[in-house]
Design an enzyme around this catalytic site. Sequence first.
Site, PDB file in Angstrom:
ATOM      1  N   ARG A 240       0.854  -1.183   0.000  1.00  0.00           N
ATOM      2  CA  ARG A 240       0.000   0.000   0.000  1.00  0.00           C
ATOM      3  C   ARG A 240       0.895   1.240   0.000  1.00  0.00           C
ATOM      4  O   ARG A 240       1.918   1.276   0.692  1.00  0.00           O
ATOM      5  CB  ARG A 240      -0.910   0.053   1.235  1.00  0.00           C
ATOM      6  CG  ARG A 240      -2.082  -0.907   1.203  1.00  0.00           C
ATOM      7  CD  ARG A 240      -3.152  -0.510   0.164  1.00  0.00           C
ATOM      8  NE  ARG A 240      -4.299  -1.412   0.167  1.00  0.00           N
ATOM      9  CZ  ARG A 240      -4.430  -2.472  -0.638  1.00  0.00           C
ATOM     10  NH1 ARG A 240      -3.498  -2.765  -1.513  1.00  0.00           N
ATOM     11  NH2 ARG A 240      -5.517  -3.215  -0.583  1.00  0.00           N
ATOM     12  N   GLU A 269      -4.585   7.199  -5.159  1.00  0.00           N
ATOM     13  CA  GLU A 269      -4.862   6.422  -6.377  1.00  0.00           C
ATOM     14  C   GLU A 269      -6.274   6.742  -6.848  1.00  0.00           C
ATOM     15  O   GLU A 269      -7.176   6.828  -6.018  1.00  0.00           O
ATOM     16  CB  GLU A 269      -4.750   4.920  -6.071  1.00  0.00           C
ATOM     17  CG  GLU A 269      -3.337   4.505  -5.682  1.00  0.00           C
ATOM     18  CD  GLU A 269      -3.246   3.023  -5.300  1.00  0.00           C
ATOM     19  OE1 GLU A 269      -4.263   2.317  -5.396  1.00  0.00           O
ATOM     20  OE2 GLU A 269      -2.157   2.582  -4.913  1.00  0.00           O
ATOM     21  N   HIS A 287      -1.505  -0.087  -9.600  1.00  0.00           N
ATOM     22  CA  HIS A 287      -2.133  -0.961  -8.585  1.00  0.00           C
ATOM     23  C   HIS A 287      -2.813  -2.158  -9.265  1.00  0.00           C
ATOM     24  O   HIS A 287      -4.038  -2.302  -9.212  1.00  0.00           O
ATOM     25  CB  HIS A 287      -3.143  -0.186  -7.719  1.00  0.00           C
ATOM     26  CG  HIS A 287      -3.478  -0.958  -6.460  1.00  0.00           C
ATOM     27  ND1 HIS A 287      -3.887  -0.343  -5.311  1.00  0.00           N
ATOM     28  CD2 HIS A 287      -3.462  -2.289  -6.182  1.00  0.00           C
ATOM     29  CE1 HIS A 287      -4.109  -1.274  -4.378  1.00  0.00           C
ATOM     30  NE2 HIS A 287      -3.868  -2.459  -4.897  1.00  0.00           N
TER      31      HIS A 287
END
Length: 323
Positions: A240, A269, A287
Amino acid sequence: MKPRLVLACLTTTNVVARARAEFDAIICSGPDDMTVPEATAAATAHRADGILFANTLPLTEAAIAGLPDSVRVLATSSVGYDHVDVAAARARGIMVTNTPGVLDECTADHAMMLLLAAARRGIEYDRIMRQGWRYRIGQGDLLGVRVTGKRVGILGMGRIGRAFARRARGFDMQVLYHGRSRLPPELEQGATYFADFHAMLPHCDFLSIHAPGGPATDRMVDARALSLLPEGAVLVNVARGSLVDEDALLAALRSGRLFAAGLDVFRDEPDFDLRFAALDNVVLSPHIGSATRETRDAMGFRALDNIAAVLANRPAIDPLWRD
Ligand code: NAP
Protein backbone atom coordinates in the site's frame (compact mmCIF):
# COMPACT_ATOMS: atom_id res chain seq x y z
CA MET A 1 -35.75 -16.61 -4.49
CA LYS A 2 -32.13 -15.69 -5.21
CA PRO A 3 -30.30 -13.45 -2.74
CA ARG A 4 -29.95 -9.85 -3.86
CA LEU A 5 -26.50 -8.54 -4.68
CA VAL A 6 -24.93 -5.28 -5.75
CA LEU A 7 -21.74 -5.94 -7.71
CA ALA A 8 -20.22 -2.50 -7.22
CA CYS A 9 -16.96 -2.90 -9.14
CA LEU A 10 -16.04 -3.74 -12.70
CA THR A 11 -14.84 -7.32 -12.87
CA THR A 12 -14.24 -10.25 -15.23
CA THR A 13 -16.92 -11.70 -17.49
CA ASN A 14 -16.67 -15.01 -15.59
CA VAL A 15 -17.38 -13.33 -12.25
CA VAL A 16 -20.25 -11.34 -13.74
CA ALA A 17 -21.70 -14.53 -15.24
CA ARG A 18 -21.59 -16.31 -11.89
CA ALA A 19 -23.08 -13.31 -10.09
CA ARG A 20 -25.97 -13.25 -12.57
CA ALA A 21 -26.51 -17.02 -12.34
CA GLU A 22 -26.51 -17.29 -8.55
CA PHE A 23 -27.87 -13.92 -7.42
CA ASP A 24 -30.51 -11.38 -8.26
CA ALA A 25 -27.76 -8.93 -9.09
CA ILE A 26 -27.34 -5.28 -9.99
CA ILE A 27 -24.08 -5.17 -11.92
CA CYS A 28 -21.83 -2.14 -12.14
CA SER A 29 -21.93 -1.06 -15.77
CA GLY A 30 -19.01 1.39 -15.65
CA PRO A 31 -17.23 3.29 -16.94
CA ASP A 32 -15.85 3.30 -13.38
CA ASP A 33 -16.49 1.28 -10.26
CA MET A 34 -19.49 2.56 -8.29
CA THR A 35 -18.91 5.46 -5.92
CA VAL A 36 -20.22 5.28 -2.35
CA PRO A 37 -23.40 7.26 -3.25
CA GLU A 38 -23.97 5.01 -6.28
CA ALA A 39 -23.45 1.78 -4.34
CA THR A 40 -25.65 3.03 -1.49
CA ALA A 41 -28.41 4.06 -3.91
CA ALA A 42 -28.21 0.71 -5.73
CA ALA A 43 -28.26 -1.26 -2.46
CA THR A 44 -31.22 0.76 -1.18
CA ALA A 45 -33.28 0.51 -4.38
CA HIS A 46 -32.54 -3.20 -4.73
CA ARG A 47 -32.86 -4.03 -0.99
CA ALA A 48 -29.51 -5.78 -1.42
CA ASP A 49 -28.43 -8.53 0.96
CA GLY A 50 -24.79 -8.20 -0.01
CA ILE A 51 -22.32 -5.92 -1.78
CA LEU A 52 -19.26 -7.11 -3.68
CA PHE A 53 -16.72 -4.34 -4.17
CA ALA A 54 -13.00 -3.58 -4.53
CA ASN A 55 -10.51 -1.29 -2.86
CA THR A 56 -11.91 1.58 -4.93
CA LEU A 57 -14.94 1.86 -2.59
CA PRO A 58 -13.99 3.65 0.65
CA LEU A 59 -16.48 2.24 3.16
CA THR A 60 -15.90 4.70 5.98
CA GLU A 61 -17.99 4.81 9.14
CA ALA A 62 -20.31 7.35 7.47
CA ALA A 63 -20.63 5.23 4.32
CA ILE A 64 -21.50 2.16 6.37
CA ALA A 65 -24.03 4.15 8.41
CA GLY A 66 -25.72 5.07 5.11
CA LEU A 67 -26.23 1.49 3.93
CA PRO A 68 -29.76 0.05 4.05
CA ASP A 69 -30.66 -2.41 6.83
CA SER A 70 -31.06 -5.18 4.25
CA VAL A 71 -27.25 -5.46 3.81
CA ARG A 72 -25.80 -8.41 5.76
CA VAL A 73 -22.42 -8.88 4.10
CA LEU A 74 -19.75 -6.67 2.52
CA ALA A 75 -17.29 -8.71 0.46
CA THR A 76 -14.19 -6.95 -0.81
CA SER A 77 -12.52 -8.58 -3.79
CA SER A 78 -9.07 -7.90 -2.34
CA VAL A 79 -6.97 -9.14 0.55
CA GLY A 80 -6.31 -5.61 1.83
CA TYR A 81 -9.19 -4.05 3.73
CA ASP A 82 -7.80 -0.69 4.82
CA HIS A 83 -10.59 0.91 2.73
CA VAL A 84 -13.26 -0.52 5.06
CA ASP A 85 -14.14 0.60 8.59
CA VAL A 86 -14.50 -2.98 9.80
CA ALA A 87 -15.42 -1.93 13.37
CA ALA A 88 -18.31 0.22 12.07
CA ALA A 89 -19.62 -2.67 9.98
CA ARG A 90 -19.33 -5.05 12.90
CA ALA A 91 -21.19 -2.62 15.15
CA ARG A 92 -24.04 -2.64 12.62
CA GLY A 93 -24.01 -6.44 12.49
CA ILE A 94 -22.72 -6.52 8.89
CA MET A 95 -20.09 -9.19 8.14
CA VAL A 96 -17.02 -8.10 6.15
CA THR A 97 -14.95 -10.60 4.16
CA ASN A 98 -11.82 -10.41 1.99
CA THR A 99 -10.02 -12.79 -0.40
CA PRO A 100 -6.75 -13.95 1.19
CA GLY A 101 -4.56 -16.59 -0.41
CA VAL A 102 -5.88 -16.64 -3.96
CA LEU A 103 -3.74 -13.71 -5.12
CA ASP A 104 -0.42 -14.50 -3.44
CA GLU A 105 1.42 -15.97 -6.40
CA CYS A 106 0.46 -13.38 -9.01
CA THR A 107 1.09 -10.45 -6.64
CA ALA A 108 4.50 -11.90 -5.75
CA ASP A 109 5.23 -12.36 -9.48
CA HIS A 110 4.41 -8.70 -9.99
CA ALA A 111 6.74 -7.66 -7.16
CA MET A 112 9.55 -9.72 -8.69
CA MET A 113 8.85 -8.19 -12.10
CA LEU A 114 9.16 -4.70 -10.58
CA LEU A 115 12.32 -5.68 -8.70
CA LEU A 116 13.98 -7.01 -11.85
CA ALA A 117 12.80 -4.14 -14.03
CA ALA A 118 14.00 -1.57 -11.47
CA ALA A 119 17.39 -3.21 -10.91
CA ARG A 120 17.98 -3.96 -14.61
CA ARG A 121 16.51 -0.71 -16.01
CA GLY A 122 13.85 -2.53 -18.03
CA ILE A 123 11.77 0.56 -18.77
CA GLU A 124 14.75 2.59 -20.02
CA TYR A 125 15.89 -0.23 -22.31
CA ASP A 126 12.40 -0.63 -23.72
CA ARG A 127 12.20 3.11 -24.39
CA ILE A 128 15.54 3.08 -26.23
CA MET A 129 14.25 0.34 -28.53
CA ARG A 130 10.95 2.09 -29.21
CA GLN A 131 12.89 5.23 -30.09
CA GLY A 132 14.83 3.23 -32.70
CA TRP A 133 18.15 2.56 -30.82
CA ARG A 134 20.71 3.05 -33.66
CA TYR A 135 23.63 4.31 -31.56
CA ARG A 136 26.52 2.64 -29.81
CA ILE A 137 26.06 1.53 -26.21
CA GLY A 138 29.43 1.05 -24.51
CA GLN A 139 30.15 -1.67 -21.98
CA GLY A 140 30.14 0.93 -19.24
CA ASP A 141 26.83 2.52 -20.25
CA LEU A 142 23.32 1.97 -18.91
CA LEU A 143 24.42 -0.42 -16.19
CA GLY A 144 21.94 -1.95 -13.82
CA VAL A 145 22.62 -3.64 -10.50
CA ARG A 146 23.04 -7.38 -10.07
CA VAL A 147 20.17 -9.20 -8.42
CA THR A 148 21.54 -12.74 -8.04
CA GLY A 149 23.04 -13.45 -4.64
CA LYS A 150 22.05 -10.11 -3.09
CA ARG A 151 20.21 -9.54 0.20
CA VAL A 152 16.50 -8.74 0.15
CA GLY A 153 14.60 -7.46 3.17
CA ILE A 154 10.89 -8.23 3.30
CA LEU A 155 8.66 -5.95 5.35
CA GLY A 156 5.67 -8.14 6.21
CA MET A 157 6.42 -11.85 5.74
CA GLY A 158 2.79 -12.92 5.38
CA ARG A 159 1.23 -14.89 2.54
CA ILE A 160 2.48 -12.60 -0.24
CA GLY A 161 5.79 -11.83 1.49
CA ARG A 162 6.50 -15.56 1.71
CA ALA A 163 5.50 -16.13 -1.93
CA PHE A 164 7.92 -13.34 -2.83
CA ALA A 165 10.64 -14.93 -0.67
CA ARG A 166 10.27 -18.17 -2.66
CA ARG A 167 10.95 -16.27 -5.86
CA ALA A 168 13.89 -14.41 -4.30
CA ARG A 169 15.47 -17.73 -3.29
CA GLY A 170 15.27 -18.73 -6.94
CA PHE A 171 17.68 -15.86 -7.58
CA ASP A 172 19.95 -17.10 -4.78
CA MET A 173 19.02 -14.05 -2.73
CA GLN A 174 19.51 -14.04 1.01
CA VAL A 175 16.12 -13.34 2.62
CA LEU A 176 15.73 -11.11 5.69
CA TYR A 177 12.39 -10.08 7.12
CA HIS A 178 10.63 -7.94 9.66
CA GLY A 179 7.16 -8.41 11.11
CA ARG A 180 5.70 -7.96 14.55
CA SER A 181 6.38 -11.59 15.34
CA ARG A 182 8.84 -14.26 14.25
CA LEU A 183 7.57 -17.05 12.02
CA PRO A 184 7.96 -20.75 12.85
CA PRO A 185 10.89 -22.43 11.04
CA GLU A 186 8.70 -24.15 8.44
CA LEU A 187 7.43 -20.74 7.27
CA GLU A 188 10.69 -18.89 7.81
CA GLN A 189 12.54 -21.29 5.47
CA GLY A 190 15.94 -20.06 6.63
CA ALA A 191 15.13 -16.35 6.39
CA THR A 192 16.72 -14.09 9.00
CA TYR A 193 14.26 -12.38 11.36
CA PHE A 194 14.73 -8.83 12.61
CA ALA A 195 12.44 -7.79 15.45
CA ASP A 196 13.53 -4.19 14.81
CA PHE A 197 12.69 -2.92 11.32
CA HIS A 198 15.40 -0.25 11.40
CA ALA A 199 18.05 -2.78 12.41
CA MET A 200 17.29 -4.81 9.25
CA LEU A 201 17.61 -1.94 6.79
CA PRO A 202 21.43 -1.54 6.63
CA HIS A 203 21.57 -5.19 5.45
CA CYS A 204 19.08 -4.80 2.59
CA ASP A 205 20.34 -4.38 -0.98
CA PHE A 206 16.65 -4.66 -1.87
CA LEU A 207 13.60 -3.88 0.27
CA SER A 208 10.21 -5.28 -0.72
CA ILE A 209 7.09 -4.13 1.12
CA HIS A 210 4.32 -6.64 1.85
CA ALA A 211 2.72 -5.43 5.10
CA PRO A 212 -0.87 -4.14 5.22
CA GLY A 213 -1.83 -0.47 4.99
CA GLY A 214 -3.63 1.41 7.76
CA PRO A 215 -2.64 3.61 10.71
CA ALA A 216 -0.21 1.09 12.28
CA THR A 217 2.07 1.05 9.22
CA ASP A 218 1.56 4.60 7.96
CA ARG A 219 4.89 6.01 6.62
CA MET A 220 6.93 3.15 8.14
CA VAL A 221 9.28 3.72 5.23
CA ASP A 222 10.16 7.35 5.90
CA ALA A 223 13.28 9.49 5.40
CA ARG A 224 15.00 7.83 8.36
CA ALA A 225 14.26 4.31 7.14
CA LEU A 226 15.43 5.16 3.62
CA SER A 227 18.64 6.69 4.98
CA LEU A 228 19.42 3.39 6.74
CA LEU A 229 19.40 1.39 3.49
CA PRO A 230 22.78 0.88 1.84
CA GLU A 231 23.73 3.38 -0.86
CA GLY A 232 22.25 2.22 -4.18
CA ALA A 233 19.50 0.01 -2.72
CA VAL A 234 16.32 -0.78 -4.65
CA LEU A 235 12.81 -0.44 -3.16
CA VAL A 236 9.73 -2.38 -4.28
CA ASN A 237 6.22 -1.68 -3.04
CA VAL A 238 3.21 -3.77 -4.03
CA ALA A 239 1.51 -3.44 -0.62
CA ARG A 240 0.00 0.00 0.00
CA GLY A 241 1.24 3.51 -0.79
CA SER A 242 0.43 4.61 2.75
CA LEU A 243 3.46 2.67 4.06
CA VAL A 244 5.85 5.05 2.30
CA ASP A 245 6.63 8.73 2.80
CA GLU A 246 6.52 9.64 -0.87
CA ASP A 247 8.35 12.98 -0.50
CA ALA A 248 11.23 11.16 1.19
CA LEU A 249 11.21 8.45 -1.49
CA LEU A 250 11.30 11.03 -4.28
CA ALA A 251 14.26 12.76 -2.61
CA ALA A 252 16.16 9.45 -2.24
CA LEU A 253 15.53 8.54 -5.89
CA ARG A 254 16.52 11.98 -7.18
CA SER A 255 19.74 12.08 -5.18
CA GLY A 256 20.72 8.58 -6.32
CA ARG A 257 20.88 7.28 -2.73
CA LEU A 258 18.37 4.72 -3.94
CA PHE A 259 19.33 3.19 -7.29
CA ALA A 260 15.70 2.64 -8.30
CA ALA A 261 12.20 1.78 -7.16
CA GLY A 262 9.37 -0.37 -8.49
CA LEU A 263 5.98 0.88 -7.36
CA ASP A 264 2.53 -0.60 -7.88
CA VAL A 265 0.79 1.36 -5.12
CA PHE A 266 0.56 5.03 -4.17
CA ARG A 267 -0.81 7.20 -1.40
CA ASP A 268 -3.35 8.74 -3.78
CA GLU A 269 -4.86 6.42 -6.38
CA PRO A 270 -5.58 6.86 -9.21
CA ASP A 271 -4.30 10.45 -8.88
CA PHE A 272 -0.77 9.37 -7.98
CA ASP A 273 2.06 11.86 -7.51
CA LEU A 274 3.20 12.64 -11.05
CA ARG A 275 6.67 13.56 -9.84
CA PHE A 276 7.38 9.80 -9.90
CA ALA A 277 6.59 9.67 -13.62
CA ALA A 278 9.35 12.19 -14.34
CA LEU A 279 12.07 9.90 -12.96
CA ASP A 280 13.91 7.36 -15.12
CA ASN A 281 14.82 5.22 -12.13
CA VAL A 282 11.23 4.34 -11.21
CA VAL A 283 9.15 1.52 -12.67
CA LEU A 284 5.46 2.21 -12.24
CA SER A 285 2.27 0.17 -12.48
CA PRO A 286 -1.33 1.18 -11.67
CA HIS A 287 -2.13 -0.96 -8.58
CA ILE A 288 -2.49 -4.05 -10.70
CA GLY A 289 -0.44 -6.62 -8.77
CA SER A 290 -3.11 -9.32 -8.78
CA ALA A 291 -4.37 -8.65 -12.30
CA THR A 292 -4.19 -11.93 -14.18
CA ARG A 293 -7.23 -13.61 -15.70
CA GLU A 294 -6.91 -16.55 -13.36
CA THR A 295 -6.44 -14.55 -10.18
CA ARG A 296 -9.12 -11.94 -10.86
CA ASP A 297 -11.60 -14.78 -11.46
CA ALA A 298 -10.45 -16.49 -8.27
CA MET A 299 -10.82 -13.27 -6.24
CA GLY A 300 -14.33 -12.57 -7.55
CA PHE A 301 -15.41 -16.19 -7.04
CA ARG A 302 -14.04 -16.16 -3.50
CA ALA A 303 -15.97 -12.97 -2.74
CA LEU A 304 -19.15 -14.55 -4.17
CA ASP A 305 -18.53 -17.70 -2.10
CA ASN A 306 -18.23 -15.55 1.02
CA ILE A 307 -21.47 -13.73 0.26
CA ALA A 308 -23.31 -16.99 -0.47
CA ALA A 309 -22.08 -18.52 2.79
CA VAL A 310 -23.16 -15.60 4.96
CA LEU A 311 -26.56 -15.31 3.27
CA ALA A 312 -27.11 -19.06 3.75
CA ASN A 313 -26.34 -18.58 7.47
CA ARG A 314 -23.12 -20.52 7.16
CA PRO A 315 -19.82 -19.15 8.51
CA ALA A 316 -18.01 -16.86 6.08
CA ILE A 317 -14.91 -18.46 4.53
CA ASP A 318 -12.81 -15.33 5.09
CA PRO A 319 -14.44 -13.39 7.94
CA LEU A 320 -12.55 -10.31 9.13
CA TRP A 321 -13.46 -11.21 12.69
CA ARG A 322 -14.71 -14.23 14.56
CA ASP A 323 -17.22 -14.04 17.40
P1 NAP B 1 -0.84 -11.11 5.37
O1 NAP B 1 -0.72 -12.57 5.05
O2 NAP B 1 -1.75 -10.67 6.46
O3 NAP B 1 0.64 -10.57 5.63
C1 NAP B 1 0.91 -9.31 6.14
C2 NAP B 1 2.20 -9.38 6.92
O4 NAP B 1 2.50 -8.07 7.43
C3 NAP B 1 2.14 -10.32 8.10
O5 NAP B 1 3.26 -11.18 8.04
C4 NAP B 1 2.26 -9.43 9.35
O6 NAP B 1 3.07 -10.07 10.28
C5 NAP B 1 2.93 -8.19 8.78
N1 NAP B 1 2.53 -6.97 9.52
C6 NAP B 1 1.27 -6.61 9.86
N2 NAP B 1 1.30 -5.46 10.55
C7 NAP B 1 2.60 -5.10 10.65
C8 NAP B 1 3.28 -4.02 11.25
N3 NAP B 1 2.61 -3.05 11.91
N4 NAP B 1 4.62 -3.97 11.16
C9 NAP B 1 5.29 -4.93 10.51
N5 NAP B 1 4.71 -5.98 9.91
C10 NAP B 1 3.37 -6.07 9.98
O7 NAP B 1 -1.30 -10.30 4.08
P2 NAP B 1 -1.03 -10.65 2.54
O8 NAP B 1 -2.13 -11.47 2.03
O9 NAP B 1 0.36 -11.12 2.39
O10 NAP B 1 -1.18 -9.19 1.90
C11 NAP B 1 -0.32 -8.14 2.30
C12 NAP B 1 -0.79 -6.82 1.72
O11 NAP B 1 -0.51 -6.77 0.34
C13 NAP B 1 -2.30 -6.59 1.80
O12 NAP B 1 -2.69 -6.07 3.06
C14 NAP B 1 -2.56 -5.63 0.67
O13 NAP B 1 -2.57 -4.31 1.17
C15 NAP B 1 -1.39 -5.82 -0.27
N6 NAP B 1 -1.78 -6.33 -1.59
C16 NAP B 1 -1.56 -5.59 -2.70
C17 NAP B 1 -1.90 -6.09 -3.94
C18 NAP B 1 -1.68 -5.30 -5.21
O14 NAP B 1 -2.43 -5.45 -6.15
N7 NAP B 1 -0.67 -4.48 -5.28
C19 NAP B 1 -2.47 -7.36 -4.07
C20 NAP B 1 -2.67 -8.09 -2.91
C21 NAP B 1 -2.32 -7.58 -1.67
P3 NAP B 1 2.93 -9.79 11.86
O15 NAP B 1 1.47 -9.94 12.16
O16 NAP B 1 3.82 -10.81 12.50
O17 NAP B 1 3.42 -8.40 12.04
